[in-house]
Design an enzyme around this catalytic site. Sequence first.
Site, PDB file in Angstrom:
ATOM      1  N   SER A 101       0.841  -1.191   0.000  1.00 49.31           N
ATOM      2  CA  SER A 101       0.000   0.000   0.000  1.00 49.31           C
ATOM      3  C   SER A 101       0.879   1.245   0.000  1.00 49.31           C
ATOM      4  O   SER A 101       2.068   1.185   0.334  1.00 49.31           O
ATOM      5  CB  SER A 101      -0.881  -0.015   1.262  1.00 49.31           C
ATOM      6  OG  SER A 101      -1.529   1.220   1.474  1.00 49.31           O
ATOM      7  N   TYR A 121      -3.436  -0.153  10.113  1.00 45.56           N
ATOM      8  CA  TYR A 121      -3.305  -0.532   8.705  1.00 45.56           C
ATOM      9  C   TYR A 121      -1.920  -0.158   8.192  1.00 45.56           C
ATOM     10  O   TYR A 121      -1.249  -0.968   7.532  1.00 45.56           O
ATOM     11  CB  TYR A 121      -4.394   0.170   7.890  1.00 45.56           C
ATOM     12  CG  TYR A 121      -4.410  -0.203   6.431  1.00 45.56           C
ATOM     13  CD1 TYR A 121      -5.057  -1.349   5.990  1.00 45.56           C
ATOM     14  CD2 TYR A 121      -3.788   0.604   5.472  1.00 45.56           C
ATOM     15  CE1 TYR A 121      -5.079  -1.696   4.645  1.00 45.56           C
ATOM     16  CE2 TYR A 121      -3.798   0.272   4.134  1.00 45.56           C
ATOM     17  CZ  TYR A 121      -4.448  -0.877   3.720  1.00 45.56           C
ATOM     18  OH  TYR A 121      -4.466  -1.222   2.388  1.00 45.56           O
TER      19      TYR A 121
END
Length: 253
Positions: free
Chosen positions: A144, A157
Amino acid sequence: MALFDLTGKVALITGAGGGLGYFITKALASAGATVVLNGRNEAKLENVVHELSMHGYKAYGYAFDITDSDTISNAIQRIKSEVGNIDILVNNAGVQHRKALEDFPDNEWQEILDINLTGTFKVSKAVVKGMIRRKSGKIINICSLMSEVGRPTIAPYAASKGGLKMLTKSMAVEWAKHNIQVNGIGPGYFITDMTRSLADDKKFNDWIIDRTPAGRWGNPDELAGTIVYLASDASNFVNGQLIYVDGGILAAL
C-alpha cells in the site's frame, strides 16, 4: 510476448472475491494462468468463479481462513491434488478499520495485523515449501501507499502494510536461492466497489485529484501490467522490490 505468458501456471490469489483482488485475478487469468480464488465468503467466490469461467478462463474457488495455519495447510493440499502445484501466490487479502489511534480497540488492531501481515506469512509459509522443492515460484504481496506514509485514523493498517514491505524484502532474501522471486505492489487510489463511497465524497475526491500528479483516480485494469510482469518470466531477476502504481503520489510533496 512469451516472457509474459502464464499458460500452464497455477495462481492462488487471497482476498479475490472483490475490490482489487478481482481485477488482479482477471489479469492473471487473461495472461493464461489457472486462477484459484480465496476469500471468506464462499457464495461471493462462486459468483466470481462462474463469471470468469463464462469468459473461458480456468478458475476455482476455495474459501478458507488465512489466519489459521491448519486450515491453510489443508486447503493448500486440496488445491495441489485438485488443481495442481501453486506456481504464483498473490497475497492480497486485507482488512481496514478507521478510528483515532488513542481509541483503537485492541481486538480490531489485532484483526488488522492478523489478516494483513500474519496471514501473508502463514499462507506464504505453506505455499513456499512446494516452490522450494520445485526450485521455482513467484510471490507477490499487495502492499500500500501506507507502506511508506501515514494518515490519520489508520495507524494499524499503516503498521501492517509497513511490516508487509519489510516481510517482502525478507522473503526475497531468504528464498532467492531457490529461484523464487518475492516482490510487492503498492496501489494508489483506485475506484472499485470498495472505494466508490470515497470517490463519491466530494471533499475526499477533490483531495485525491489535487494530491495525485496524474490528476485522477486509477482504473483497476491499470494494475494488470504490473501484476502480470511480476508473475511472469519477465521478472526472473527482480527480487525484493515494491512497485508503486499510484499516479505519482509518492513522488510529489
